[in-house]
Design a protein around this motif. Structure first.
Motif, PDB file in Angstrom:
ATOM      1  N   ILE A  96       0.880  -1.172   0.000  1.00 31.71           N
ATOM      2  CA  ILE A  96       0.000   0.000   0.000  1.00 31.71           C
ATOM      3  C   ILE A  96       0.913   1.216   0.000  1.00 31.71           C
ATOM      4  CG2 ILE A  96      -1.861   1.194   1.214  1.00 31.71           C
ATOM      5  CD1 ILE A  96      -2.623  -1.467   2.477  1.00 31.71           C
ATOM      6  N   TRP A  97       1.338   1.628  -1.202  1.00 29.99           N
ATOM      7  CA  TRP A  97       2.336   2.687  -1.293  1.00 29.99           C
ATOM      8  C   TRP A  97       1.783   3.997  -1.868  1.00 29.99           C
ATOM      9  CZ3 TRP A  97       2.099   3.256  -6.498  1.00 29.99           C
ATOM     10  CH2 TRP A  97       1.891   2.117  -7.285  1.00 29.99           C
ATOM     11  N   GLY A  98       0.573   3.994  -2.368  1.00 26.00           N
ATOM     12  CA  GLY A  98       0.040   5.217  -2.957  1.00 26.00           C
ATOM     13  C   GLY A  98      -0.602   6.155  -1.957  1.00 26.00           C
ATOM     14  N   GLN A  99      -1.128   5.590  -0.855  1.00 26.98           N
ATOM     15  CA  GLN A  99      -1.841   6.406   0.114  1.00 26.98           C
ATOM     16  C   GLN A  99      -0.865   7.073   1.083  1.00 26.98           C
ATOM     17  OE1 GLN A  99      -2.989   3.202  -0.732  1.00 26.98           O
ATOM     18  NE2 GLN A  99      -4.358   4.248  -2.145  1.00 26.98           N
ATOM     19  N   GLY A 100      -1.341   8.116   1.745  1.00 23.33           N
ATOM     20  CA  GLY A 100      -0.493   8.829   2.693  1.00 23.33           C
ATOM     21  C   GLY A 100      -1.101  10.158   3.077  1.00 23.33           C
ATOM     22  N   VAL A 101      -0.271  11.087   3.516  1.00 21.15           N
ATOM     23  CA  VAL A 101      -0.719  12.404   3.968  1.00 21.15           C
ATOM     24  C   VAL A 101      -0.828  13.345   2.776  1.00 21.15           C
ATOM     25  CG1 VAL A 101      -0.156  14.370   5.458  1.00 21.15           C
ATOM     26  CG2 VAL A 101       0.348  12.037   6.214  1.00 21.15           C
ATOM     27  N   ILE A 102      -1.906  14.130   2.732  1.00 16.87           N
ATOM     28  CA  ILE A 102      -2.085  15.103   1.654  1.00 16.87           C
ATOM     29  C   ILE A 102      -0.870  16.016   1.561  1.00 16.87           C
ATOM     30  CG2 ILE A 102      -3.421  17.123   0.905  1.00 16.87           C
ATOM     31  CD1 ILE A 102      -5.900  15.810   1.982  1.00 16.87           C
ATOM     32  N   GLY A 103      -0.334  16.164   0.364  1.00 14.04           N
ATOM     33  CA  GLY A 103       0.798  17.050   0.131  1.00 14.04           C
ATOM     34  C   GLY A 103       2.156  16.394   0.248  1.00 14.04           C
ATOM     35  N   THR A 104       2.217  15.154   0.778  1.00 15.50           N
ATOM     36  CA  THR A 104       3.504  14.486   0.905  1.00 15.50           C
ATOM     37  C   THR A 104       3.903  13.844  -0.426  1.00 15.50           C
ATOM     38  OG1 THR A 104       2.434  12.460   1.710  1.00 15.50           O
ATOM     39  CG2 THR A 104       3.211  14.041   3.353  1.00 15.50           C
ATOM     40  N   PRO A 105       5.211  13.814  -0.724  1.00 14.42           N
ATOM     41  CA  PRO A 105       5.663  13.318  -2.022  1.00 14.42           C
ATOM     42  C   PRO A 105       5.864  11.811  -2.050  1.00 14.42           C
ATOM     43  CG  PRO A 105       7.526  14.189  -0.815  1.00 14.42           C
ATOM     44  CD  PRO A 105       6.307  14.430   0.048  1.00 14.42           C
ATOM     45  N   ILE A 106       5.696  11.252  -3.243  1.00 12.83           N
ATOM     46  CA  ILE A 106       6.027   9.861  -3.503  1.00 12.83           C
ATOM     47  C   ILE A 106       6.719   9.827  -4.860  1.00 12.83           C
ATOM     48  CG2 ILE A 106       3.730   9.413  -4.475  1.00 12.83           C
ATOM     49  CD1 ILE A 106       4.022   6.538  -3.397  1.00 12.83           C
ATOM     50  N   THR A 107       7.850   9.125  -4.947  1.00 12.64           N
ATOM     51  CA  THR A 107       8.645   9.082  -6.176  1.00 12.64           C
ATOM     52  C   THR A 107       8.531   7.711  -6.825  1.00 12.64           C
ATOM     53  OG1 THR A 107      10.216  10.701  -5.292  1.00 12.64           O
ATOM     54  CG2 THR A 107      10.941   9.388  -7.163  1.00 12.64           C
ATOM     55  N   LEU A 108       8.236   7.719  -8.110  1.00 13.58           N
ATOM     56  CA  LEU A 108       8.115   6.478  -8.869  1.00 13.58           C
ATOM     57  C   LEU A 108       9.124   6.477 -10.005  1.00 13.58           C
ATOM     58  CD1 LEU A 108       4.989   7.759  -8.317  1.00 13.58           C
ATOM     59  CD2 LEU A 108       4.404   5.447  -9.060  1.00 13.58           C
ATOM     60  N   TRP A 109       9.683   5.307 -10.274  1.00 12.29           N
ATOM     61  CA  TRP A 109      10.494   5.097 -11.459  1.00 12.29           C
ATOM     62  C   TRP A 109       9.664   4.230 -12.400  1.00 12.29           C
ATOM     63  CZ3 TRP A 109      12.288   5.850  -6.691  1.00 12.29           C
ATOM     64  CH2 TRP A 109      13.384   6.718  -6.516  1.00 12.29           C
ATOM     65  N   VAL A 110       9.406   4.737 -13.589  1.00 11.95           N
ATOM     66  CA  VAL A 110       8.553   4.021 -14.532  1.00 11.95           C
ATOM     67  C   VAL A 110       9.294   3.850 -15.861  1.00 11.95           C
ATOM     68  CG1 VAL A 110       6.477   4.970 -13.455  1.00 11.95           C
ATOM     69  CG2 VAL A 110       7.423   6.077 -15.488  1.00 11.95           C
ATOM     70  N   ARG A 111       8.920   2.796 -16.570  1.00 16.09           N
ATOM     71  CA  ARG A 111       9.443   2.576 -17.929  1.00 16.09           C
ATOM     72  C   ARG A 111       8.366   2.990 -18.919  1.00 16.09           C
ATOM     73  NH1 ARG A 111      10.968  -2.506 -17.638  1.00 16.09           N
ATOM     74  NH2 ARG A 111      13.171  -2.033 -17.295  1.00 16.09           N
ATOM     75  N   ARG A 112       8.719   3.923 -19.795  1.00 18.47           N
ATOM     76  CA  ARG A 112       7.806   4.430 -20.816  1.00 18.47           C
ATOM     77  C   ARG A 112       8.549   4.475 -22.149  1.00 18.47           C
ATOM     78  NH1 ARG A 112       5.953  10.208 -19.415  1.00 18.47           N
ATOM     79  NH2 ARG A 112       4.938   9.079 -17.694  1.00 18.47           N
ATOM     80  N   ASP A 113       8.050   3.733 -23.130  1.00 18.94           N
ATOM     81  CA  ASP A 113       8.710   3.659 -24.450  1.00 18.94           C
ATOM     82  C   ASP A 113      10.170   3.245 -24.301  1.00 18.94           C
ATOM     83  OD1 ASP A 113       6.350   4.503 -25.701  1.00 18.94           O
ATOM     84  OD2 ASP A 113       6.873   6.610 -25.428  1.00 18.94           O
ATOM     85  N   ASN A 114      10.391   2.244 -23.420  1.00 20.27           N
ATOM     86  CA  ASN A 114      11.727   1.676 -23.183  1.00 20.27           C
ATOM     87  C   ASN A 114      12.716   2.660 -22.567  1.00 20.27           C
ATOM     88  OD1 ASN A 114      11.106  -0.934 -24.212  1.00 20.27           O
ATOM     89  ND2 ASN A 114      11.344  -0.148 -26.304  1.00 20.27           N
ATOM     90  N   VAL A 115      12.203   3.756 -22.017  1.00 23.30           N
ATOM     91  CA  VAL A 115      13.055   4.728 -21.326  1.00 23.30           C
ATOM     92  C   VAL A 115      12.577   4.836 -19.885  1.00 23.30           C
ATOM     93  CG1 VAL A 115      13.826   7.135 -21.234  1.00 23.30           C
ATOM     94  CG2 VAL A 115      13.461   6.023 -23.455  1.00 23.30           C
ATOM     95  N   GLU A 116      13.523   4.827 -18.926  1.00 23.33           N
ATOM     96  CA  GLU A 116      13.166   4.930 -17.520  1.00 23.33           C
ATOM     97  C   GLU A 116      13.031   6.397 -17.117  1.00 23.33           C
ATOM     98  OE1 GLU A 116      15.228   3.889 -13.251  1.00 23.33           O
ATOM     99  OE2 GLU A 116      15.204   2.302 -14.782  1.00 23.33           O
TER     100      GLU A 116
END
Length: 224
Positions: A96-116
């Motif tokens: 459960i990593w998406g929920q949290g305190v309003i305004g707090t940051p969460i950083t994701l690394w995603v692959r899009r069109d073979n680029v991270e």
């Protein structure tokens, strides 16, 4: 004689959910059906893990914190919320990593069109997903794969004009976790001309996931 809305609801649970006759969905659900999700604090995305080895973004909710940053088709590689990192498929699927305190940051690394890409999103209020008629059958097919013997018992029904308030108890054995669970669901349905056109519901997911073996721990205190 017009069929009572409560009888339509009972027929739906017996024929569609208990007997798994998804071919009968058009009998009970109107083509203009809209399901209304519950509001929460988070990013505003819905992911798909049915491939068995990847977490893919399948919906980015309009007006959510994720809009304009994440895209449908992005593969989530890892997530960091300032205290913990989720990086394996199992951690991302079950965490459960998406929920949290309003305004707090969460950083994701995603692959899009073979680029991270590294993307930071500040959590916010998400009004809840709306899902149309076309999403019902595929969603239920996936759900029944995990809960093939799911049964639903309608406990209480109250009618008022075209609205029906309901209380239902679900029970079944989860194939994924090898455990059984029983939990309650409460909600409202709008039924017009013999078809369900709107749904607002919430279920006791907290009880369900505990029965499946999840451990609920008190989180660290956050200074605001």
């Amino acid at each position: 004689m017009t069929q009572a809305n409560s009888d339509i609801l009972r027929g739906y649970y017996e024929e569609v959910e208990n007997q798994k006759h998804l071919d009968l969905l058009p009998k009970y659900i109107g083509e203009k059906f809209i399901g209304h999700g519950t509001p929460y604090v988070g990013m505003g995305v819905m992911s798909d893990d049915t491939s068995g080895n990847k977490i893919i973004i399948k919906i980015v909710y309009p007006g959510s914190p994720a809009e304009g940053k994440l895209m449908v088709g992005d593969e989530i590689l890892r997530v960091f919320d300032g205290e913990r990192t989720w990086k394996t498929f199992e951690e991302l699927r079950e965490g459960i990593w998406g929920q949290g305190v309003i305004g707090t940051p969460i950083t994701l690394w995603v692959r899009r069109d073979n680029v991270e890409h590294e993307i930071t999103i500040n959590r916010g209020l998400v009004q809840g997903f709306e899902f149309p008629y076309k999403d019902i059958e595929p969603g239920m097919r996936e759900y029944f794969k995990d809960w093939p013997d799911l049964t639903s018992r309608l406990v209480n029904v109250i009618e008022a004009d075209d609205l029906v308030a309901y209380h239902v108890e679900h029970q079944g054995h989860s194939v994924r976790y090898g455990r059984s669970a029983m939990w309650a669901e409460f909600g409202f349905m709008r039924i017009q001309n013999g078809k369900i056109t709107d749904l607002w519901s919430t279920d006791d997911a907290f009880s369900r996931i505990k029965q499946l073996g999840y451990t609920i721990r008190e989180p660290a205190l956050v200074k605001v």
